[in-house]
Scaffold this motif. Sequence first.
Motif, PDB file in Angstrom:
ATOM      1  N   HIS A   1       0.833  -1.202   0.000  1.00 22.99           N
ATOM      2  CA  HIS A   1       0.000   0.000   0.000  1.00 22.99           C
ATOM      3  C   HIS A   1       0.869   1.255   0.000  1.00 22.99           C
ATOM      4  O   HIS A   1       0.614   2.205  -0.740  1.00 22.99           O
ATOM      5  N   GLU A   2       1.909   1.253   0.814  1.00 19.09           N
ATOM      6  CA  GLU A   2       2.808   2.412   0.877  1.00 19.09           C
ATOM      7  C   GLU A   2       3.511   2.645  -0.460  1.00 19.09           C
ATOM      8  O   GLU A   2       3.623   3.785  -0.918  1.00 19.09           O
ATOM      9  N   LYS A   3       3.943   1.580  -1.105  1.00 15.96           N
ATOM     10  CA  LYS A   3       4.613   1.714  -2.407  1.00 15.96           C
ATOM     11  C   LYS A   3       3.661   2.287  -3.460  1.00 15.96           C
ATOM     12  O   LYS A   3       4.038   3.154  -4.248  1.00 15.96           O
ATOM     13  N   ILE A   4       2.442   1.799  -3.476  1.00 11.70           N
ATOM     14  CA  ILE A   4       1.453   2.295  -4.432  1.00 11.70           C
ATOM     15  C   ILE A   4       1.158   3.772  -4.154  1.00 11.70           C
ATOM     16  O   ILE A   4       1.109   4.592  -5.076  1.00 11.70           O
ATOM     17  N   THR A   5       0.974   4.116  -2.880  1.00  8.09           N
ATOM     18  CA  THR A   5       0.693   5.504  -2.502  1.00  8.09           C
ATOM     19  C   THR A   5       1.830   6.425  -2.926  1.00  8.09           C
ATOM     20  O   THR A   5       1.595   7.485  -3.525  1.00  8.09           O
ATOM     21  N   ASN A   6       3.068   6.025  -2.640  1.00  9.34           N
ATOM     22  CA  ASN A   6       4.219   6.846  -3.020  1.00  9.34           C
ATOM     23  C   ASN A   6       4.325   7.003  -4.532  1.00  9.34           C
ATOM     24  O   ASN A   6       4.608   8.096  -5.033  1.00  9.34           O
ATOM     25  N   TYR A   7       4.088   5.920  -5.262  1.00 12.82           N
ATOM     26  CA  TYR A   7       4.107   5.965  -6.731  1.00 12.82           C
ATOM     27  C   TYR A   7       3.100   6.992  -7.242  1.00 12.82           C
ATOM     28  O   TYR A   7       3.416   7.829  -8.084  1.00 12.82           O
ATOM     29  N   MET A   8       1.891   6.921  -6.704  1.00 14.01           N
ATOM     30  CA  MET A   8       0.840   7.825  -7.167  1.00 14.01           C
ATOM     31  C   MET A   8       1.129   9.280  -6.790  1.00 14.01           C
ATOM     32  O   MET A   8       0.891  10.189  -7.585  1.00 14.01           O
TER      33      MET A   8
END
Length: 98
Positions: A61-68
């Motif tokens: 979730h953190e990786k996806i959030t940072n990517y976005m």
Amino acid sequence: MNTIIEHMTGLHTLTDDVIAMDFLMNAKSGVRNYAMAVTECATPEIKQILMKQLDEAIDSHEKITNYMMQRGLYHPYHVPEQIQLDLKNIQTAMNIPF
């Protein structure tokens, strides 16, 4: 995907931001489901496995959030900007032919 097939199926309207937001929503759902499962499990062994899965889901979730956030697709700290993005994504989703 072939441009003709994309237009025939309506997938040409699926933008990266719509796909990324769907991915983020599913990741959030996974975190919630693992957290609930941890509180409901009957044995310490299963609880340990589920907690490991929960930790991995939170990391994802953190990786996806940072990517976005890096690409301007998600503004969790700027609500008015996020609302405008959400409205744009809703309009895009509503324009997909059935």
